[in-house]
Design an enzyme around this catalytic site. Structure first.
Site, PDB file in Angstrom:
ATOM      1  NE  ARG A   1      -3.330   2.506 -11.030  1.00  0.00           N
ATOM      2  CZ  ARG A   1      -3.154   3.680 -10.482  1.00  0.00           C
ATOM      3  NH1 ARG A   1      -2.654   4.675 -11.186  1.00  0.00           N
ATOM      4  NH2 ARG A   1      -3.472   3.873  -9.219  1.00  0.00           N
TER       5      ARG A   1
ATOM      6  CB  CYS B   1     -16.361   1.608 -28.504  1.00  0.00           C
ATOM      7  SG  CYS B   1     -15.642   1.574 -30.132  1.00  0.00           S
TER       8      CYS B   1
ATOM      9  CE1 TYR C   1      -9.016   0.806  -8.882  1.00  0.00           C
ATOM     10  CE2 TYR C   1      -7.017   1.224 -10.139  1.00  0.00           C
ATOM     11  CZ  TYR C   1      -7.858   0.342  -9.485  1.00  0.00           C
ATOM     12  OH  TYR C   1      -7.524  -0.965  -9.426  1.00  0.00           O
TER      13      TYR C   1
ATOM     14  N   GLY D   1       0.796  -1.233   0.000  1.00  0.00           N
ATOM     15  CA  GLY D   1       0.000   0.000   0.000  1.00  0.00           C
ATOM     16  C   GLY D   1       0.821   1.271   0.000  1.00  0.00           C
TER      17      GLY D   1
ATOM     18  N   GLY E   1       3.997  -3.193  -3.584  1.00  0.00           N
ATOM     19  CA  GLY E   1       3.968  -3.442  -5.025  1.00  0.00           C
ATOM     20  C   GLY E   1       4.280  -2.141  -5.726  1.00  0.00           C
ATOM     21  NE  ARG E   2      -0.069   2.434  -5.603  1.00  0.00           N
ATOM     22  CZ  ARG E   2      -1.143   2.315  -6.387  1.00  0.00           C
ATOM     23  NH1 ARG E   2      -1.148   2.908  -7.565  1.00  0.00           N
ATOM     24  NH2 ARG E   2      -2.188   1.627  -5.995  1.00  0.00           N
TER      25      ARG E   2
ATOM     26  CD  GLU F   1       1.955  -8.923   2.038  1.00  0.00           C
ATOM     27  OE1 GLU F   1       0.948  -8.330   1.600  1.00  0.00           O
ATOM     28  OE2 GLU F   1       1.898 -10.017   2.600  1.00  0.00           O
TER      29      GLU F   1
ATOM     30  CE1 TYR G   1      -1.511  -3.717  -8.337  1.00  0.00           C
ATOM     31  CE2 TYR G   1      -0.589  -1.623  -7.638  1.00  0.00           C
ATOM     32  CZ  TYR G   1      -0.895  -2.935  -7.372  1.00  0.00           C
ATOM     33  OH  TYR G   1      -0.583  -3.487  -6.161  1.00  0.00           O
TER      34      TYR G   1
HETATM   35  N1  LLP Z   1      -0.396  -7.087  -0.272  1.00  0.00           N
HETATM   36  C1  LLP Z   1      -1.679  -7.399  -0.518  1.00  0.00           C
HETATM   37  C2  LLP Z   1      -2.315  -8.447   0.264  1.00  0.00           C
HETATM   38  C3  LLP Z   1      -2.388  -6.744  -1.521  1.00  0.00           C
HETATM   39  O1  LLP Z   1      -3.657  -7.038  -1.737  1.00  0.00           O
HETATM   40  C4  LLP Z   1      -1.746  -5.741  -2.278  1.00  0.00           C
HETATM   41  C5  LLP Z   1      -2.463  -5.012  -3.323  1.00  0.00           C
HETATM   42  C6  LLP Z   1      -0.391  -5.448  -1.996  1.00  0.00           C
HETATM   43  C7  LLP Z   1       0.236  -6.132  -0.982  1.00  0.00           C
HETATM   44  C8  LLP Z   1       0.366  -4.429  -2.745  1.00  0.00           C
HETATM   45  O2  LLP Z   1      -0.197  -3.153  -2.654  1.00  0.00           O
HETATM   46  P1  LLP Z   1       0.613  -1.908  -3.229  1.00  0.00           P
HETATM   47  O3  LLP Z   1       1.866  -1.726  -2.414  1.00  0.00           O
HETATM   48  O4  LLP Z   1       0.908  -2.105  -4.647  1.00  0.00           O
HETATM   49  O5  LLP Z   1      -0.296  -0.743  -3.034  1.00  0.00           O
HETATM   50  N2  LLP Z   1      -4.988  -1.872  -8.965  1.00  0.00           N
HETATM   51  C9  LLP Z   1      -4.875  -0.863  -7.952  1.00  0.00           C
HETATM   52  C10 LLP Z   1      -4.111  -1.367  -6.750  1.00  0.00           C
HETATM   53  C11 LLP Z   1      -4.716  -2.604  -6.153  1.00  0.00           C
HETATM   54  C12 LLP Z   1      -3.891  -3.237  -5.082  1.00  0.00           C
HETATM   55  C13 LLP Z   1      -4.427  -4.523  -4.656  1.00  0.00           C
HETATM   56  N3  LLP Z   1      -3.682  -5.163  -3.604  1.00  0.00           N
HETATM   57  C14 LLP Z   1      -4.268   0.384  -8.539  1.00  0.00           C
HETATM   58  O6  LLP Z   1      -3.945   0.391  -9.724  1.00  0.00           O
HETATM   59  O7  LLP Z   1      -4.147   1.416  -7.866  1.00  0.00           O
END
Ligand code: LLP
Length: 856
Positions: free
Chosen positions: A776, A807, A780, A701, A739-740, A737, A836
């Site tokens: 996105r 479309c 969002y 997150g 990601g982004r 954890e 993403y």
């Molecule tokens: N851990 C768990 C259990 C998760 O569900 C997620 C993301 C992460 C870690 C990684 O989150 P991050 O650090 O990337 O925020 N598609 C959306 C984001 C959805 C994230 C879903 N879960 C977007 O494009 O903003």
């Protein structure tokens, strides 16, 4: 004679540059056949100094000579800057010195003295201004406003001298007095006289009120409030750079926004202009060419719409609980008379059969120490009172709000996990107000603003954003801006252009490496697991594995993508609503499994025999950049709620499974560094039920700034907060954890311009790919910076919506973007698509999404 009244506030009269603007505006109004009456405040800070001087006298520590010497220096220095003789101030300075010396001698610091002393600020500033305008060849004589503004009688000495009111009926004598052969008049704000000739003040925001009184009495064409912000905005633009200029408001709406917390106008100044049906304009002295806000006395008649979010903090909530009120006569009268007796003005009210809740606004009440205790004690005979301090109100303001409640449903959902103390729908149908905990306000307002205003087209009401008006250099070509912000793609432009033969996502290896390194420098975090869903590009995964990151996977596909190169203890499996077969396969393969429901253990206990598990909990409140990505709280499908933990413990004990880790992931795109420490404390407390827990996995997150003006997540603050958690609960290892955060910035999407279109007021720039590659913005309302890579060095000359070929109207990658003069074939770069982007793309419309390649 057609008058116009122009008011200039403290910052607008404090420098020679601003006075030059005042001169220009006066000349322009005169040129347009109007007679300007200029109303000025004291130089900024001077009123405070004068007020402190009176306080000092009251405390027996008055030093008149020092106060006057300091003021004298300040005005002499501005006089030199303006090129006028400082002696123009001498008479006022001497008069002030006499008053202060006399008051000090007599130790007299009552309201009458205060008014006389504080008036000196305006008298001095206007003396300098008049000399300056005269030197510029403008015949704008100095006018003592006390000749014209005579206060009405008011009860109480303090109110009489410090918070006086004046009538605002049309004043033929004043019109005659000012209708001379001059270019205008220069006079003071904030002050007036009483019937006996003594100087009085008009209270807080007094200069705006002076201007409004004068405009009404002179029957002016307009009342122009010149200030340091360029108008009224949909929210506080210093907090929300995306706040939109409000081009036009009705007077009631402006009044409501001002009363509900915006500081641009004082609410008191609106009544006179409304009564006299005079338009009020808010303009910016530093940027006089900007359009500003026009507050019109006539109803615009447009459709109902939320026009602004106003916030007031530091409110006090008083809840009056009683069983005796049901169908009783006089309860409200009894309770409210207590507030009256204690001199409290009540702000919001909400009633039910057994409870009445009200708020007190500290800006309208002197809430001194002990005052609330006394109020509470006095209320006790009437009801059971409870007082909550530190709450805040968020008001959605706009005419006809009742008629659009249904449209506000998505907006109100933001409050689902908040403690909402009170909801009030204003009787004048101009606002809907919610009272919540103060610490939630900043975040809520940002999110509310996004939902209500982001991406809305410009029209007669909504103007440009603050960021558009004040981007550090609005016309600076993209390359300069990118360089300043350190974007990698500006340096790699040639390589990127060579890759743009078709739509492509490009990932930058060195940027990925830097991010992997930075995250591993967090000293409080034991292990970092990259959330593969953000971007599963094989080369990226290999790079991260080599850098020492583990992986967090949510599907068999993601597991397969990392399994071969990853030892089992570096791999987390966190599926949600996975089928029995998936769970069986994962546990059978010995993966570290995170359980996020009771059903699997209760229904398929045989799968869990002897397993070591992580358990995903729901801390009750989600966070993140959009409702879709908030993964905790009442309406989220994730996690086990704390109340279910005893049942879970029993079910797990029955099959001999152990809980070795607790997990929570509250959402995505979070920029508040305290979030993960809050999660950690929640998990640590829950871990008391599970003695074998060794790990608290705080999820991902971690956000990255996307919109102009957003500040990056403060990683050091995050580390410090987690370090404190580790100190409190040393036996747990903390995991993250992300990601982004690891990949977003490293990715861009390249797409060529296919065609341009103009329709009505809007310009469209079409590119080869759209929501099929990057969903996105559509999903969002996410913001991705867009630049024309082909013309990186050219000035930004057009504003367009950037759209794809899919479309759907939702296929818009960016609204109202500034671009250089863009042509067919140019390559546009859409930034921050490493996370993403490609991983959420689709074959919608049977159009191939952009492929992703690695550079460097
Ligand atoms: N851990 C768990 C259990 C998760 O569900 C997620 C993301 C992460 C870690 C990684 O989150 P991050 O650090 O990337 O925020 N598609 C959306 C984001 C959805 C994230 C879903 N879960 C977007 O494009 O903003």
């Amino acid at each position: 004679m057609r008058f116009t009244v122009l008011k200039f506030g403290g910052t607008s009269v404090s420098t020679a540059a601003r006075w030059a603007t005042i001169g220009d505006v006066v000349a322009a109004r005169r040129g347009a056949g109007l007679l300007p009456v200029v109303v000025c405040s004291a130089l900024s800070g001077v009123s405070n100094e004068l007020s402190a001087a009176v306080d000092a006298i009251a405390a027996g520590a008055g030093d008149p000579d020092a106060v006057v010497a300091s003021l004298s220096r300040r005005h002499a220095s501005l006089a030199r800057e303006l090129g006028v003789d400082p002696a123009v101030c001498t008479a006022e300075i001497d008069a002030l010195l006499r008053v202060l010396r006399g008051a000090t001698l007599l130790c007299e610091a009552g309201p009458k003295v205060r008014a006389r002393v504080m008036a000196a600020g305006e008298l001095l500033s206007t003396r300098l201004g008049a000399a300056f305008l005269a030197a510029r060849g403008l015949a704008v004589p100095w006018l003592d406003v006390r000749e014209i503004l005579v206060a009405e009688e008011s009860a109480g000495e303090a109110r009489h001298f410090l918070s006086a009111t004046c009538g605002f009926a049309r004043d033929p004598a004043a019109i005659a007095r000012l209708s001379g052969d001059v270019d205008g008049w220069l006079t003071q704000g904030f002050i007036a006289r009483d019937r006996g000739g003594a100087t009085v003040l008009l209270g807080r925001g007094g200069s705006d009120t002076s201007a409004a009184y004068l405009a009404a009495r002179l029957g002016a064409e307009a009342c122009e409030i010149w200030t340091d912000v360029p108008g009224m905005f949909t929210a506080n633009p210093r907090q929300i750079p995306g706040a939109r200029l409000l081009r036009a408001l009705e007077v009631e709406e402006a009044q409501e926004i001002a009363a509900a917390g915006a500081k641009v106008l004082h609410p008191r100044c609106l009544a006179p202009v409304k009564a006299a049906r005079i338009p009020l304009l808010v303009k910016c002295t530093e940027h006089p060419h900007l359009e500003g806000t026009r507050v019109s006395p006539d109803a615009a008649g447009g459709s109902a719409q939320v026009k602004a979010i106003a916030v007031r903090t530091g409110l006090v909530l008083v809840s009056l609980e009683t069983l005796g009120m049901w169908q009783q006569v006089g309860f409200l009268a009894d309770a409210f008379s207590v507030f009256k007796a204690h001199d409290f003005s009540i702000d919001l009210v909400s009633t039910s059969e057994t409870n009445v809740t009200v708020t007190l606004d500290p800006s309208a009440n002197a809430i001194g120490p002990g005052a609330l205790d006394a109020l509470e004690a006095a209320l006790r005979p009437v009801c059971t009172p409870a007082i909550v301090q530190g709450v805040a109100s968020i008001s959605l303001v706009g005419r006809g709000i009742r008629g659009i409640l249904h449209q506000l449903a998505p907006v109100l959902r933001l409050f689902e996990e908040q403690r909402v103390y009170l909801v009030s729908q204003a009787a004048n149908d101009l606002n809907l107000t919610l009272v919540v905990d103060q610490e939630q306000v900043d975040r809520l307002v940002v999110e509310l603003h996004g939902l209500l205003f982001a991406g809305k087209a410009k029209d007669a009401t909504l103007g440009p954003t603050w960021a558009e008006l004040f981007a550090p250099a609005p016309q600076a070509p993209n390359r300069k801006r990118a360089k300043r912000e350190g974007a990698w793609w500006a340096a790699e432009r040639d390589a990127l252009l060579a890759l743009a033969d078709r739509p492509r996502f490009v990932l930058h290896g060195p940027t990925l490496d830097r991010a992997a390194e930075a995250i591993q420098r967090l000293s409080s975090v034991e292990a970092v697991f990259y959330a593969v869903k953000a971007n599963p590009h094989p080369a990226l995964l290999a790079r991260f594995a080599a850098a020492g990151l583990g992986f967090e996977c949510v599907s068999p596909g993601e597991v397969a993508a990392v399994r071969a190169a990853t030892p089992t203890d570096r791999l987390l499996y966190t599926p949600n609503f996975a089928a029995r077969s998936e769970v069986a396969a994962a546990l059978g393969a010995g993966l570290r499994f995170t359980l996020d429901n009771l059903h699997p253990v209760e229904q398929w206990p045989e799968l869990f025999r002897g397993a070591d598990l992580h358990v995903r909990l729901d801390p009750g409140r989600g966070r993140g950049h959009h409702a879709h990505v908030r993964t905790a709280g009442a309406t989220s499908k994730f996690g086990i709620s704390p109340e279910q933990l005893p049942a879970l413990r029993e079910a797990l004990a029955a099959c001999g499974a152990r809980v070795v880790g607790l997990h929570a992931h509250v959402g995505s795109g979070i920029l508040q560094p305290e979030t993960w420490a809050e999660t950690a404390s929640f998990l640590a407390e829950a871990a008391e039920l599970f003695p074998e827990v060794e790990v608290l996995d705080l999820g991902g997150g971690l956000g990255v700034p996307a919109r102009p003006g957003q500040r990056p997540l403060d990683l050091e603050a995050l580390d410090a907060a987690l370090t404190a958690v580790r100190r409190a609960w040393p036996r747990y290892a903390l995991w993250l954890e992300p990601g982004r955060w690891l990949v977003s910035e490293a990715g861009v999407l390249l797409a060529r311009v296919t065609q341009l279109k103009r329709k009505g007021d809007l310009t469209y720039v079409g590119v080869e790919t759209g929501m099929n590659s990057l969903i996105r913005p559509a999903l969002y309302g996410a913001f991705h910076d867009i630049v024309n890579l082909t013309r990186l060095d050219e000035p930004l000359e057009m504003v367009a919506n950037v759209v794809g070929p899919i479309c759907e109207t939702g296929d818009t990658l960016g609204f109202s973007r500034r671009l250089p003069a863009t042509r067919e074939g140019d390559v546009l770069l859409i930034a921050h698509t490493g996370a993403y982007g490609r991983s959420m793309s689709s074959w919608y419309n049977l159009r191939d999404p952009a492929e992703e390649v690695l550079l460097g």
